[in-house]
Write a protein that holds these residues in place. Structure first.
Motif, PDB file in Angstrom:
ATOM      1  N   GLU A   1       0.840  -1.207   0.000  1.00  0.00           N
ATOM      2  CA  GLU A   1       0.000   0.000   0.000  1.00  0.00           C
ATOM      3  C   GLU A   1       0.872   1.252   0.000  1.00  0.00           C
ATOM      4  OE1 GLU A   1      -2.755   1.412  -0.189  1.00  0.00           O
ATOM      5  OE2 GLU A   1      -4.364   0.495   0.944  1.00  0.00           O
ATOM      6  N   ASP A   2       0.366   2.319  -0.557  1.00  0.00           N
ATOM      7  CA  ASP A   2       1.093   3.585  -0.495  1.00  0.00           C
ATOM      8  C   ASP A   2       1.015   4.188   0.901  1.00  0.00           C
ATOM      9  OD1 ASP A   2      -1.623   4.160  -0.692  1.00  0.00           O
ATOM     10  OD2 ASP A   2      -1.433   5.539  -2.365  1.00  0.00           O
ATOM     11  N   LEU A   3      -0.218   4.253   1.447  1.00  0.00           N
ATOM     12  CA  LEU A   3      -0.422   4.980   2.695  1.00  0.00           C
ATOM     13  C   LEU A   3      -1.642   4.426   3.419  1.00  0.00           C
ATOM     14  CD1 LEU A   3      -0.296   8.857   2.831  1.00  0.00           C
ATOM     15  CD2 LEU A   3      -2.113   7.670   3.981  1.00  0.00           C
TER      16      LEU A   3
ATOM     17  N   LEU B   1       1.533   9.140  -4.653  1.00  0.00           N
ATOM     18  CA  LEU B   1       0.262   9.650  -4.120  1.00  0.00           C
ATOM     19  C   LEU B   1      -0.226  10.869  -4.908  1.00  0.00           C
ATOM     20  CD1 LEU B   1       1.471   9.098  -0.567  1.00  0.00           C
ATOM     21  CD2 LEU B   1      -0.776   8.324  -1.300  1.00  0.00           C
ATOM     22  N   ASP B   2      -1.529  10.926  -5.074  1.00  0.00           N
ATOM     23  CA  ASP B   2      -2.085  11.961  -5.934  1.00  0.00           C
ATOM     24  C   ASP B   2      -3.059  12.885  -5.221  1.00  0.00           C
ATOM     25  OD1 ASP B   2      -4.157   9.869  -5.689  1.00  0.00           O
ATOM     26  OD2 ASP B   2      -5.244  11.087  -7.142  1.00  0.00           O
ATOM     27  N   TYR B   3      -3.301  14.005  -5.868  1.00  0.00           N
ATOM     28  CA  TYR B   3      -4.489  14.801  -5.582  1.00  0.00           C
ATOM     29  C   TYR B   3      -5.179  14.981  -6.927  1.00  0.00           C
ATOM     30  CZ  TYR B   3      -7.669  18.597  -4.877  1.00  0.00           C
ATOM     31  OH  TYR B   3      -8.809  19.346  -4.865  1.00  0.00           O
TER      32      TYR B   3
ATOM     33  N   TYR C   1       0.351  14.723  -9.513  1.00  0.00           N
ATOM     34  CA  TYR C   1       1.541  14.764  -8.639  1.00  0.00           C
ATOM     35  C   TYR C   1       2.132  13.403  -8.256  1.00  0.00           C
ATOM     36  CZ  TYR C   1      -0.640  19.355  -7.907  1.00  0.00           C
ATOM     37  OH  TYR C   1      -1.254  20.560  -8.086  1.00  0.00           O
ATOM     38  N   ARG C   2       1.618  12.317  -8.811  1.00  0.00           N
ATOM     39  CA  ARG C   2       2.141  10.990  -8.457  1.00  0.00           C
ATOM     40  C   ARG C   2       3.609  10.846  -8.831  1.00  0.00           C
ATOM     41  NH1 ARG C   2      -2.215   7.642  -7.130  1.00  0.00           N
ATOM     42  NH2 ARG C   2      -4.127   7.969  -8.291  1.00  0.00           N
ATOM     43  N   ASN C   3       4.040  11.576  -9.847  1.00  0.00           N
ATOM     44  CA  ASN C   3       5.397  11.447 -10.367  1.00  0.00           C
ATOM     45  C   ASN C   3       6.440  12.232  -9.567  1.00  0.00           C
ATOM     46  OD1 ASN C   3       3.837  13.660 -11.481  1.00  0.00           O
ATOM     47  ND2 ASN C   3       5.686  14.193 -12.608  1.00  0.00           N
TER      48      ASN C   3
HETATM   49 MG    MG Z   1      -5.229   6.971  -3.869  1.00  0.00          MG
END
Ligand code: MG
Ligand code: IMP
Length: 175
Positions: free
Chosen positions: A97-99, A156-158, A162-164
């Protein structure tokens, strides 16, 4: 409107986190084969980095879940969008998982994968926001605990963006 603010977790800390977690996994799974299941899309960057530090055989698969819309608050309802392709019965599984935020996603996925009778199931998360927890659940391998801030980067994105970014940044409100 939001914009990217300060760095919360820099490259050095990310590198150390990857070494710490992979050292533990390499020790605990020595002589075994692992199925790593990445939770898309956020875990993609972390999983790509982590798996290259693992020295036991790794089979990778992915699943896609969704709980956030375009906002920064979870709905609490987890939807499976794409399940894994492989049969995990009798296998050693690590969910990546990322977070972990409220914990709703982790609880849903842990129950689901447990019901398929893996030989073992552990969860690994790059980041953890313990203050935000709404269900009593934790990852087995946790990278870095962070405060209650909405973060972007390192997968992680908004709103898909911004994932990169190679480090973890705080997202701030712009007036
Ligand atoms: Mg997500
Ligand atoms: P939970 O179900 O509330 O634990 O949240 C799970 C998912 O929400 C995480 O795997 C992330 O993809 C997303 N998420 C939670 N907090 C953040 C954040 O601060 N930035 C970006 N995504 C987040």
């Amino acid at each position: 409107m939001y914009q990217v603010g300060d760095v919360l977790v820099d490259k050095e800390k990310i590198k150390k986190m990857l070494t710490d977690i992979s050292d533990k996994i390499n020790k605990e799974y020595s002589g075994r084969e692992i199925i790593m299941i990445g939770v898309l899309r956020g875990a993609m960057v972390f999983m790509a980095d982590l798996m290259r530090l693992i020295n036991v055989p790794v089979i990778m698969d992915f699943l896609v879940v969704s709980s956030y819309g375009v906002d920064t608050e979870t709905s609490g309802v987890v939807m499976m969008i794409k399940d894994v392709d492989i049969d995990i019965k009798g296998k050693h599984v690590i969910l990546v998982e990322d977070l972990v935020d409220t914990g709703f996603t982790l609880k849903y996925l842990r129950n689901l994968l447990d019901s398929r009778d893996p030989a073992s199931l552990k969860v690994c998360a790059a980041f953890d926001k313990p203050e935000r927890r709404k269900v009593d659940i934790n990852a087995d391998y946790v990278g870095i605990q962070i405060p209650d801030e909405f973060v972007v980067g390192y997968g992680l994105d908004y709103a898909g963006k911004y994932r990169n970014l190679p480090e973890l940044f705080v997202l701030v409100k712009k007036d």
